[in-house]
Design a protein around this motif. Structure first.
Motif, PDB file in Angstrom:
ATOM      1  N   ASP A 154       0.808  -1.215   0.000  1.00 53.07           N
ATOM      2  CA  ASP A 154       0.000   0.000   0.000  1.00 53.07           C
ATOM      3  C   ASP A 154       0.840   1.263   0.000  1.00 53.07           C
ATOM      4  OD1 ASP A 154      -2.396   1.213  -0.143  1.00 53.07           O
ATOM      5  OD2 ASP A 154      -2.915   0.954   1.966  1.00 53.07           O
ATOM      6  N   LYS A 155       2.108   1.151  -0.381  1.00 48.83           N
ATOM      7  CA  LYS A 155       2.997   2.313  -0.301  1.00 48.83           C
ATOM      8  C   LYS A 155       2.442   3.497  -1.096  1.00 48.83           C
ATOM      9  CE  LYS A 155       7.418   4.091   0.106  1.00 48.83           C
ATOM     10  NZ  LYS A 155       8.385   4.081   1.123  1.00 48.83           N
ATOM     11  N   SER A 156       1.815   3.196  -2.247  1.00 53.03           N
ATOM     12  CA  SER A 156       1.369   4.270  -3.120  1.00 53.03           C
ATOM     13  C   SER A 156       0.291   5.138  -2.481  1.00 53.03           C
ATOM     14  CB  SER A 156       0.847   3.683  -4.422  1.00 53.03           C
ATOM     15  OG  SER A 156      -0.201   2.799  -4.136  1.00 53.03           O
TER      16      SER A 156
ATOM     17  N   VAL B  79      14.300  14.391  11.885  1.00 57.80           N
ATOM     18  CA  VAL B  79      15.550  14.309  11.111  1.00 57.80           C
ATOM     19  C   VAL B  79      15.503  13.056  10.232  1.00 57.80           C
ATOM     20  CG1 VAL B  79      18.058  14.172  11.217  1.00 57.80           C
ATOM     21  CG2 VAL B  79      16.813  15.573  12.875  1.00 57.80           C
ATOM     22  N   GLU B  80      15.601  13.284   8.916  1.00 59.50           N
ATOM     23  CA  GLU B  80      15.433  12.214   7.921  1.00 59.50           C
ATOM     24  C   GLU B  80      16.687  12.122   7.046  1.00 59.50           C
ATOM     25  OE1 GLU B  80      14.379   9.546   6.893  1.00 59.50           O
ATOM     26  OE2 GLU B  80      12.487   9.736   5.815  1.00 59.50           O
ATOM     27  N   ASP B  81      16.921  10.951   6.469  1.00 54.90           N
ATOM     28  CA  ASP B  81      18.072  10.811   5.574  1.00 54.90           C
ATOM     29  C   ASP B  81      17.803  11.460   4.222  1.00 54.90           C
ATOM     30  OD1 ASP B  81      16.176   8.904   4.789  1.00 54.90           O
ATOM     31  OD2 ASP B  81      17.557   7.213   4.825  1.00 54.90           O
ATOM     32  N   ILE B  82      16.670  11.099   3.591  1.00 62.61           N
ATOM     33  CA  ILE B  82      16.398  11.621   2.248  1.00 62.61           C
ATOM     34  C   ILE B  82      14.890  11.759   2.053  1.00 62.61           C
ATOM     35  CG2 ILE B  82      16.419   9.313   1.165  1.00 62.61           C
ATOM     36  CD1 ILE B  82      17.936  10.629  -1.217  1.00 62.61           C
ATOM     37  N   VAL B  83      14.488  12.835   1.403  1.00 64.72           N
ATOM     38  CA  VAL B  83      13.082  13.000   1.028  1.00 64.72           C
ATOM     39  C   VAL B  83      12.974  12.694  -0.458  1.00 64.72           C
ATOM     40  CG1 VAL B  83      11.037  14.445   1.069  1.00 64.72           C
ATOM     41  CG2 VAL B  83      12.856  14.852   2.723  1.00 64.72           C
ATOM     42  N   ASP B  84      12.093  11.755  -0.778  1.00 65.54           N
ATOM     43  CA  ASP B  84      11.937  11.296  -2.156  1.00 65.54           C
ATOM     44  C   ASP B  84      10.540  11.729  -2.616  1.00 65.54           C
ATOM     45  OD1 ASP B  84      12.699   9.769  -4.439  1.00 65.54           O
ATOM     46  OD2 ASP B  84      11.665   8.022  -3.654  1.00 65.54           O
ATOM     47  N   THR B  85       9.544  10.849  -2.553  1.00 63.85           N
ATOM     48  CA  THR B  85       8.186  11.253  -2.921  1.00 63.85           C
ATOM     49  C   THR B  85       7.608  12.243  -1.905  1.00 63.85           C
ATOM     50  OG1 THR B  85       7.124   9.466  -1.680  1.00 63.85           O
ATOM     51  CG2 THR B  85       7.714   9.010  -3.982  1.00 63.85           C
ATOM     52  N   GLY B  86       8.095  12.186  -0.670  1.00 64.47           N
ATOM     53  CA  GLY B  86       7.577  13.040   0.392  1.00 64.47           C
ATOM     54  C   GLY B  86       6.462  12.392   1.203  1.00 64.47           C
ATOM     55  N   ARG B  87       6.056  11.183   0.790  1.00 71.85           N
ATOM     56  CA  ARG B  87       4.928  10.539   1.485  1.00 71.85           C
ATOM     57  C   ARG B  87       5.243  10.240   2.954  1.00 71.85           C
ATOM     58  NH1 ARG B  87       4.426   7.310  -3.490  1.00 71.85           N
ATOM     59  NH2 ARG B  87       2.663   8.134  -4.642  1.00 71.85           N
ATOM     60  N   THR B  88       6.442   9.705   3.196  1.00 76.18           N
ATOM     61  CA  THR B  88       6.788   9.303   4.567  1.00 76.18           C
ATOM     62  C   THR B  88       6.723  10.503   5.509  1.00 76.18           C
ATOM     63  OG1 THR B  88       8.300   7.688   3.616  1.00 76.18           O
ATOM     64  CG2 THR B  88       8.555   8.147   5.970  1.00 76.18           C
ATOM     65  N   LEU B  89       7.366  11.593   5.108  1.00 71.52           N
ATOM     66  CA  LEU B  89       7.448  12.722   6.030  1.00 71.52           C
ATOM     67  C   LEU B  89       6.133  13.473   6.158  1.00 71.52           C
ATOM     68  CD1 LEU B  89      10.994  14.210   5.660  1.00 71.52           C
ATOM     69  CD2 LEU B  89      10.030  12.832   7.477  1.00 71.52           C
TER      70      LEU B  89
ATOM     71  N   ASP C 151      17.464  13.019  -9.536  1.00 73.02           N
ATOM     72  CA  ASP C 151      16.759  11.742  -9.377  1.00 73.02           C
ATOM     73  C   ASP C 151      17.692  10.570  -9.691  1.00 73.02           C
ATOM     74  OD1 ASP C 151      14.996   9.689  -9.213  1.00 73.02           O
ATOM     75  OD2 ASP C 151      13.843  10.228 -11.010  1.00 73.02           O
ATOM     76  N   GLU C 152      18.549  10.256  -8.717  1.00 72.78           N
ATOM     77  CA  GLU C 152      19.471   9.120  -8.814  1.00 72.78           C
ATOM     78  C   GLU C 152      19.319   8.323  -7.541  1.00 72.78           C
ATOM     79  OE1 GLU C 152      21.474   8.441 -11.296  1.00 72.78           O
ATOM     80  OE2 GLU C 152      22.149  10.306 -12.227  1.00 72.78           O
ATOM     81  N   PHE C 153      19.536   7.014  -7.624  1.00 72.89           N
ATOM     82  CA  PHE C 153      19.497   6.215  -6.399  1.00 72.89           C
ATOM     83  C   PHE C 153      20.882   6.254  -5.762  1.00 72.89           C
ATOM     84  CE2 PHE C 153      19.304   2.710  -3.503  1.00 72.89           C
ATOM     85  CZ  PHE C 153      18.027   2.857  -2.991  1.00 72.89           C
ATOM     86  N   VAL C 154      20.942   6.745  -4.533  1.00 71.65           N
ATOM     87  CA  VAL C 154      22.233   6.940  -3.878  1.00 71.65           C
ATOM     88  C   VAL C 154      22.347   6.112  -2.598  1.00 71.65           C
ATOM     89  CG1 VAL C 154      22.709   9.232  -4.816  1.00 71.65           C
ATOM     90  CG2 VAL C 154      21.328   9.035  -2.741  1.00 71.65           C
ATOM     91  N   VAL C 155      23.591   5.815  -2.237  1.00 69.79           N
ATOM     92  CA  VAL C 155      23.863   5.066  -1.004  1.00 69.79           C
ATOM     93  C   VAL C 155      24.965   5.769  -0.225  1.00 69.79           C
ATOM     94  CG1 VAL C 155      23.156   2.802  -1.899  1.00 69.79           C
ATOM     95  CG2 VAL C 155      25.553   3.549  -2.161  1.00 69.79           C
TER      96      VAL C 155
ATOM     97  N   GLY D 234      24.381   6.569   5.641  1.00 70.27           N
ATOM     98  CA  GLY D 234      23.144   6.031   6.225  1.00 70.27           C
ATOM     99  C   GLY D 234      22.195   5.436   5.209  1.00 70.27           C
ATOM    100  N   LEU D 235      22.329   5.845   3.948  1.00 65.55           N
ATOM    101  CA  LEU D 235      21.392   5.365   2.913  1.00 65.55           C
ATOM    102  C   LEU D 235      21.815   3.985   2.407  1.00 65.55           C
ATOM    103  CD1 LEU D 235      21.225   8.727   1.031  1.00 65.55           C
ATOM    104  CD2 LEU D 235      19.250   7.590   2.053  1.00 65.55           C
ATOM    105  N   ASP D 236      20.837   3.133   2.183  1.00 66.53           N
ATOM    106  CA  ASP D 236      21.160   1.746   1.829  1.00 66.53           C
ATOM    107  C   ASP D 236      20.615   1.334   0.463  1.00 66.53           C
ATOM    108  OD1 ASP D 236      18.372   1.708   2.719  1.00 66.53           O
ATOM    109  OD2 ASP D 236      18.559  -0.467   2.590  1.00 66.53           O
TER     110      ASP D 236
HETATM  111  P1  IMP Z   1       9.504   8.902   0.487  1.00 67.85           P
HETATM  112  O1  IMP Z   1       8.356   8.572   1.371  1.00 67.85           O
HETATM  113  O2  IMP Z   1       9.256   8.469  -0.935  1.00 67.85           O
HETATM  114  O3  IMP Z   1       9.953  10.338   0.571  1.00 67.85           O
HETATM  115  O4  IMP Z   1      10.647   7.929   0.929  1.00 67.85           O
HETATM  116  C1  IMP Z   1      11.792   8.293   1.616  1.00 67.85           C
HETATM  117  C2  IMP Z   1      12.543   7.025   1.911  1.00 67.85           C
HETATM  118  O5  IMP Z   1      12.840   6.301   0.705  1.00 67.85           O
HETATM  119  C3  IMP Z   1      13.898   7.339   2.531  1.00 67.85           C
HETATM  120  O6  IMP Z   1      13.818   7.434   3.927  1.00 67.85           O
HETATM  121  C4  IMP Z   1      14.740   6.170   2.081  1.00 67.85           C
HETATM  122  O7  IMP Z   1      14.579   5.099   2.968  1.00 67.85           O
HETATM  123  C5  IMP Z   1      14.162   5.771   0.747  1.00 67.85           C
HETATM  124  N1  IMP Z   1      14.925   6.334  -0.375  1.00 67.85           N
HETATM  125  C6  IMP Z   1      14.498   7.231  -1.280  1.00 67.85           C
HETATM  126  N2  IMP Z   1      15.471   7.520  -2.170  1.00 67.85           N
HETATM  127  C7  IMP Z   1      16.538   6.789  -1.815  1.00 67.85           C
HETATM  128  C8  IMP Z   1      17.885   6.671  -2.341  1.00 67.85           C
HETATM  129  O8  IMP Z   1      18.285   7.300  -3.344  1.00 67.85           O
HETATM  130  N3  IMP Z   1      18.698   5.809  -1.677  1.00 67.85           N
HETATM  131  C9  IMP Z   1      18.326   5.097  -0.585  1.00 67.85           C
HETATM  132  N4  IMP Z   1      17.084   5.189  -0.063  1.00 67.85           N
HETATM  133  C10 IMP Z   1      16.209   6.031  -0.660  1.00 67.85           C
END
Ligand code: IMP
Length: 175
Positions: free
Chosen positions: A71-73, A95-105, A147-151, A154-156
């Motif tokens: 149900d992530k979407s 405090v978050e590692d990365i904001v991607d879609t923004g859904r989590t935060l 928009d690249e997947f990074v590690v 802390g990022l995995d």
């Molecule tokens: P959001 O809810 O899509 O903003 O998801 C954020 C979460 O996706 C982050 O806390 C990471 O766990 C994961 N994520 C998004 N992009 C990356 C990336 O480039 N590398 C590693 N994890 C990522």
């Protein structure tokens, strides 16, 4: 097989964390804050950031969020681990590692707001605004990235590479 291209060096990260910590310290004007890190990825950033803050850090706690199965979407989240402190009347800094879609935060902020804190702000190490599906804008951000997947930092990738000191782009052999 994965290959890695350097995106941000550990020296750049160290310098930027100090800058953002100074900005946060200036904004809170000596008011105590509660730091809520988002597991697992933010553990290194939290450790670095709190040691650079000059405002009183009343407490450091962590949340871990997971989406309902399949149900992530839709952005329906549950706490796998909740904070163990009462944040009513407190200044909360997520405090978050990365904001991607923004859904989590977006969801996490909403859930914490229900507990009547004095304020909730968001600080992220990395931001990928081109991936956003909502209006979430972090209050503090160290690096805006493409928009690249990074590690690293802390990022995995499947649980691995969190301990790299710098941030690297993952390239698979077929790229
Ligand atoms: P959001 O809810 O899509 O903003 O998801 C954020 C979460 O996706 C982050 O806390 C990471 O766990 C994961 N994520 C998004 N992009 C990356 C990336 O480039 N590398 C590693 N994890 C990522």
């Amino acid at each position: 097989m994965e290959n890695f291209d350097l995106m941000i060096s550990s020296e750049e990260i160290t310098g930027k964390v100090k800058e953002v910590a100074a900005q946060i310290s200036a904004d809170y004007k000596n008011e105590p804050i509660v730091v809520v890190g988002v597991l697992t990825g933010a553990f290194i950033f939290v450790a670095d950031l709190v040691r650079e803050l000059s405002v009183p850090v009343e407490c450091v706690d962590f949340v871990q969020i997971s989406s309902y199965k399949g149900d992530k979407s839709t952005g329906n989240f549950i706490f796998k681990k909740d904070i163990s402190i009462d944040i009513c009347g407190k200044n909360v800094l997520i405090v978050e590692d990365i904001v991607d879609t923004g859904r989590t935060l977006k969801k996490l902020r909403e859930l914490l707001m229900l507990r009547n804190p004095k304020s909730v702000k968001i600080c992220t190490a990395f931001d990928k605004p081109s991936r956003r599906v909502n209006d979430l804008v972090p209050d503090y951000n160290c690096f805006t990235i493409p928009d690249e997947f990074v590690v690293g930092y802390g990022l995995d990738y499947d649980g691995a590479y969190r301990a790299f000191k710098d941030v690297r782009i993952v390239r698979t052999d077929d790229e």
